[in-house]
Design a protein around this motif. Structure first.
Motif: not given
Length: 447
Positions: A13-14, A17-18, A20, A141, A145, A161, A164-165, A253, A256
């Motif tokens: 997931i991380a 996310a990165d 994106v 993403l 999730l 999350w 973080r996003i 998502a 992000a």
């Protein structure tokens, strides 16, 4: 799920996310040429054509049949079939200019994991190809999730999350924990999340907050697992209930990706996260709670929980008076009964708002169909002192669910509700069946 499995899922997931935020996932897009090619053609020009999968190999070229009148949706589906054949290294992509975005999207969506691939297009097609790459990254993403097991994506984890996003994507973020949710008057969300030891969270994200109030507000249903609460579901009905977070996960998502997309529209997202369990603090059938806007809600069925948490979120989102308010939710099975498993229902009392969302769905190739927002059924929703979450009728429940939500959105705010119960998941409960539905539509609307 072991701690090692959880770490692997979290790392996946991380990374998504990165990707994106930065656009540097395992499949990237650039302009140029390569010896290996994928050509999307109207019909098969070679004798070795295989009707079974719609592709044929001619030397270093993979030929993919689009058909005579491909739509955005069918072009992406065809590209998904072809994307499974991608291997590492550079590959040139040749396709009709009008379809390069969904084709790149489809190729990236289906690319086998573990391969680093560069898709090369003509310089003139690069902007569209880059948009396709972003759509694929955002949808991935959302899928990760939603498909995450409920013991990994708990309400507190979902809020973490989101934080973080937000930090990575340049969003402002406010998180209310269980105590703050109760203290600040979000009685509807507090009631539904009260049965879980991992209590409810309310997350607000802002893209371009310095621009003032949001022009568009997004709300997503964030039930990380739905047992039905004290109105307990059957064991079979619970198996896929991690999908009930799809609305909020999809909105998260999309948020992000807004900076990478160059979105110039101020956008706010309000995401209520809760786990609907029959614990000691669970709401009881017949309980009356007060939503953030002061409206009383009689909870007759705790398995009609999604509309209850959305009540608080919609009231908060509408309070900033956005020019358009959209909510996404896996809300009623009757939407799927009406439209089948691949089409989402759209309900709105504002024609222009509905038209904007339907048009974005058409541009993105995600099927949406409008159902009536008919207030003749309001008597099934309203009580003498507020509203009830169960209409006491077996039919028309996609409509009465929307009517319930409408009681928390002032008529001065253009608002549209999207019930995506059917297309949010594909396959049985054992697989990672989340589809990322809705992400492409919201991206098309906002960019």
């Amino acid at each position: 799920m072991t701690s090692s499995d959880k770490r692997d899922r979290a790392a996946e997931i991380a990374a998504a996310a990165d990707a994106v935020v930065t656009g540097t996932g395992p499949v990237i897009v650039d302009a140029g040429k390569a010896d290996r090619r994928i050509e999307f053609v109207p019909s098969a020009p070679v004798s070795g054509w295989s009707v079974a999968d719609g592709t044929a190999v001619d030397g270093d070229t993979l030929l993919v049949e689009l058909g005579d009148a491909p739509t955005v949706e069918t072009a992406r589906r065809v590209a998904i079939a072809a994307g499974a054949r991608l291997s590492g290294g550079p590959v040139a992509v040749s396709a009709p200019p009008a379809l390069i975005e969904p084709i790149i999207d489809g190729l990236i969506t289906a690319a086998p994991p573990g391969n680093e691939v560069t898709l090369l297009v003509d310089e003139s097609q690069l902007p569209s190809a880059v948009r396709g790459q972003l759509a694929a990254d955002v949808a991935r993403l959302a899928r990760l999730l939603v498909s995450a097991p409920a013991n990994l994506l708990t309400p507190s984890a979902a809020a973490a999350w989101a934080t973080r996003i937000a930090d990575n994507a340049g969003l402002s973020c406010t998180v209310l924990g269980p105590d703050e949710v109760r203290a600040q008057g979000f009685g509807a969300l507090a009631a539904i999340g009260g049965g879980s030891s991992d209590g409810p969270y309310l997350v607000t994200l802002d893209h371009l907050p310095e621009a003032g109030g949001p022009e568009v507000a997004l709300v997503g249903k964030g039930i990380t697992f739905d047992s039905g609460g004290l109105s307990l579901k059957s064991p079979a009905a619970m198996q896929s209930m991690r999908l009930d977070v799809a609305g909020a996960a999809t909105v998260l998502a999309v948020m992000a990706g807004l900076r990478r997309a160059g979105c110039t529209v101020p956008v706010r997202a309000v995401l209520p996260f809760a786990e609907n369990l029959p614990g000691p603090g669970a709401a009881r059938p017949g309980d009356v709670v007060t939503a953030w806007n002061g409206t009383e809600i009689q909870i007759l069925d705790t398995d009609f929980e999604g509309r209850v948490i959305l009540a608080d979120a919609l009231a908060l989102a509408a309070d900033s008076e956005p020019g358009l308010l959209i909510d996404l939710a896996t809300l009623t099975y009757q939407a799927e009964i009406a439209l089948g498993p691949e089409i989402a229902a759209v309900l709105a009392r504002d024609d222009e708002a509905a038209t904007r969302l339907l048009a974005a769905g058409a541009r993105s190739g995600e099927p949406l169909w409008r159902l009536p927002y008919d207030e003749r059924y309001l008597n099934q929703v309203r009580t003498a002192s507020g509203v009830r979450n169960h209409p006491l009728h077996d039919s028309g429940r996609a409509i009465t669910a929307a009517l319930f939500l409408g009681e928390f959105v002032p008529r001065t705010v253009p608002w549209v509700h999207c019930d995506m119960t059917g297309p949010a998941w594909s396959g049985n409960a054992s697989i990672d069946g989340a589809t990322g539905f809705g992400a492409r539509t919201l991206l098309a609307l906002l960019t």
